[in-house]
Design an enzyme around this catalytic site. Structure first.
Site, PDB file in Angstrom:
ATOM      1  N   ARG A  64       0.887  -1.185   0.000  1.00 23.84           N
ATOM      2  CA  ARG A  64       0.000   0.000   0.000  1.00 23.84           C
ATOM      3  C   ARG A  64       0.919   1.228   0.000  1.00 23.84           C
ATOM      4  O   ARG A  64       1.882   1.265   0.752  1.00 23.84           O
ATOM      5  CB  ARG A  64      -0.922   0.030   1.233  1.00 23.84           C
ATOM      6  CG  ARG A  64      -2.040  -1.005   1.169  1.00 23.84           C
ATOM      7  CD  ARG A  64      -3.056  -0.781   2.285  1.00 23.84           C
ATOM      8  NE  ARG A  64      -4.007   0.272   1.970  1.00 23.84           N
ATOM      9  CZ  ARG A  64      -4.828   0.808   2.878  1.00 23.84           C
ATOM     10  NH1 ARG A  64      -4.789   0.417   4.140  1.00 23.84           N
ATOM     11  NH2 ARG A  64      -5.691   1.738   2.526  1.00 23.84           N
TER      12      ARG A  64
ATOM     13  N   ASP B  72      -1.626   8.988   8.185  1.00 28.11           N
ATOM     14  CA  ASP B  72      -0.884   7.936   7.473  1.00 28.11           C
ATOM     15  C   ASP B  72       0.506   8.402   7.102  1.00 28.11           C
ATOM     16  O   ASP B  72       1.396   7.594   6.852  1.00 28.11           O
ATOM     17  CB  ASP B  72      -1.657   7.509   6.223  1.00 28.11           C
ATOM     18  CG  ASP B  72      -2.889   6.738   6.640  1.00 28.11           C
ATOM     19  OD1 ASP B  72      -3.921   7.373   6.930  1.00 28.11           O
ATOM     20  OD2 ASP B  72      -2.805   5.499   6.747  1.00 28.11           O
TER      21      ASP B  72
ATOM     22  N   ASN C 271      -4.241  11.550   5.452  1.00 30.10           N
ATOM     23  CA  ASN C 271      -5.064  10.656   6.278  1.00 30.10           C
ATOM     24  C   ASN C 271      -6.274  10.224   5.471  1.00 30.10           C
ATOM     25  O   ASN C 271      -6.454  10.630   4.306  1.00 30.10           O
ATOM     26  CB  ASN C 271      -5.481  11.373   7.574  1.00 30.10           C
ATOM     27  CG  ASN C 271      -6.031  10.395   8.600  1.00 30.10           C
ATOM     28  OD1 ASN C 271      -5.424   9.366   8.872  1.00 30.10           O
ATOM     29  ND2 ASN C 271      -7.196  10.676   9.159  1.00 30.10           N
TER      30      ASN C 271
HETATM   31  O1  MRU Z   1      -7.409   2.582   4.623  1.00 28.60           O
HETATM   32  P1  MRU Z   1      -7.127   2.425   6.093  1.00 28.60           P
HETATM   33  O2  MRU Z   1      -8.272   1.869   6.860  1.00 28.60           O
HETATM   34  O3  MRU Z   1      -5.828   1.711   6.353  1.00 28.60           O
HETATM   35  O4  MRU Z   1      -6.921   3.912   6.576  1.00 28.60           O
HETATM   36  C1  MRU Z   1      -6.546   4.178   7.886  1.00 28.60           C
HETATM   37  C2  MRU Z   1      -6.598   5.610   8.203  1.00 28.60           C
HETATM   38  O5  MRU Z   1      -6.700   6.474   7.365  1.00 28.60           O
HETATM   39  C3  MRU Z   1      -6.362   5.971   9.597  1.00 28.60           C
HETATM   40  O6  MRU Z   1      -7.114   7.073   9.954  1.00 28.60           O
HETATM   41  C4  MRU Z   1      -4.880   6.262   9.639  1.00 28.60           C
HETATM   42  O7  MRU Z   1      -4.103   5.135   9.352  1.00 28.60           O
HETATM   43  C5  MRU Z   1      -4.422   6.980  10.790  1.00 28.60           C
HETATM   44  S1  MRU Z   1      -4.085   6.117  12.254  1.00 28.60           S
HETATM   45  C6  MRU Z   1      -4.352   4.545  12.068  1.00 28.60           C
END
Ligand code: MRU
Length: 368
Positions: A97, A247, A262
């Site tokens: 990812r 992220d 994020n």
């Molecule tokens: O696509 P995801 O569910 O992995 O996305 C996660 C997020 O955007 C969270 O808000 C982020 O990772 C911040 S803290 C875990």
């Protein structure tokens, strides 16, 4: 470490010593079932990451570290085989990812450890053991970081607050107390009383399925709202702050420093918050800071159209032949961010001065 709330007793990811494989709580099954899956196969691990069985920036860091240790452990007993595999397969894992910097960070920490161990003449068995024990230490330091984020961030929460969340930055995504949820849990356990509005976070509903599940388990009052209700409800309910995870946080000393990547929807909430004189707080460990990239070079993951076309893989809601867009993340400029809460303390604007200073603090997970 003190346990706060029942959701924090969840183990989102771990290493099974006996089976020599990675075990994780499948996020796609929550809130319906608590199902653990496991593998020692890299392809399966990458698929679990891409399907969001394993998700959330800090947990992706742990998966990167455990995954790279697993690659070393799966290798035959020769340092050249370990070296080849962690380089080639580690790259595949790091690219599973693109947006959360923690995944490639976790891979890189173990790769560098293995390179050094081999250079220092360690045997293949010693190299494998060190890789696994370092991945465990990364997990423990992530957990510790969430408790520190809670300790620093709870000072920003007051009695009567109405707090808005996006996606899931809780235990499931970050281990321990979570990141954005850590200050909430710490404040709640200190007797501060507030309520939470968890936004749906379509199209995969991490806010409704995961954040609401976690906070409800901890008896923190939470109501779920759809994403398009946010502006109206934030104004009517006199919401006080948005709490988001991250992220990736740009950390090079430029005017982009403090830019937050994020979950899609964060930028919209931050803009509405500014208009409504609310705060936007971002909580993340220092492993989420990125000193190497800029706005031009960060890739926002575009996910499969089916996620938007159908409701969680079920009923189709978009007419056949109509196109959709599905960016998984967005970018919030630093001027919308009231403060960033990390395990090393809270920083505020101007971020191009405060973030580089923070990352020089002993204990920072960023290698400058
Ligand atoms: O696509 P995801 O569910 O992995 O996305 C996660 C997020 O955007 C969270 O808000 C982020 O990772 C911040 S803290 C875990």
């Amino acid at each position: 470490m003190e346990k706060i709330g029942s959701a924090t007793r969840i183990v989102p990811i771990t290493w099974d010593e006996a089976k020599e494989e990675i075990v994780w709580l499948d996020n796609t099954q929550i809130p319906w079932k608590e199902v653990y899956s496991s593998t020692k196969d890299l392809g399966r691990l990458i698929r679990a990451i891409q399907k969001l069985e394993i998700r959330g920036a800090p947990i992706l860091g742990e998966a990167g570290a455990y995954g790279t240790a697993m690659i070393a452990n799966n290798s035959v007993n020769s340092n050249s085989d370990i070296l080849k595999n962690i380089t080639e397969q580690g790259k595949q894992l790091a690219e599973a990812r693109p947006t959360a910097v923690n995944l490639s960070w976790g891979v890189k920490v173990i790769q560098e450890l293995v390179f050094a161990a081999i250079k220092n003449g360690k045997t293949p068995s010693e190299v494998k053991e060190e890789a696994i024990s370092t991945a465990k230490k990364i997990q423990q330091s992530n957990i510790n970081a969430t408790y520190e984020i809670g300790r620093h961030g709870k000072k920003l929460i007051n009695d009567g607050d109405v707090l808005v969340t996006v996606c899931n930055a809780g235990t499931l995504a970050c281990d321990g107390l979570g990141t954005a949820t850590a200050p909430l849990r710490a404040a709640w356990s200190d007797g501060i009383r507030f309520k939470v509005l968890a936004t749906y976070t379509a199209p995969l509903y991490q806010g409704a399925r995961l954040t609401a599940w976690e906070l409800h388990k901890d008896s923190i009052p939470v109501q779920v709202i759809t994403d398009n209700m946010a502006g109206h409800i934030m104004r009517e309910e006199k919401a006080t702050a948005v709490w988001a995870g991250a992220d990736r946080i740009l950390a090079a000393r430029t005017k982009e420093c403090g830019t937050i990547y994020n979950k899609i929807g964060t930028f919209g909430l931050a803009m509405m918050a500014k208009e409504l004189n609310m705060k936007t707080y971002v909580a993340a460990p220092t492993s989420t800071f990125d000193i190497l990239h800029n706005v031009e070079s960060v890739r926002i993951e575009q996910r499969r159209p089916e996620e938007v076309e159908t409701l969680l893989g079920g009923t189709t809601v978009v007419p056949k032949g109509v196109g959709v867009l599905n960016p998984a993340f967005d970018r919030t400029p630093p001027e919308y961010v009231s403060a960033i809460v990390t395990e090393l303390g809270v920083v505020q604007a101007p971020y191009s001065a405060s973030i580089p200073r923070l990352l020089k603090t002993p204990g920072s997970m960023v290698k400058l």
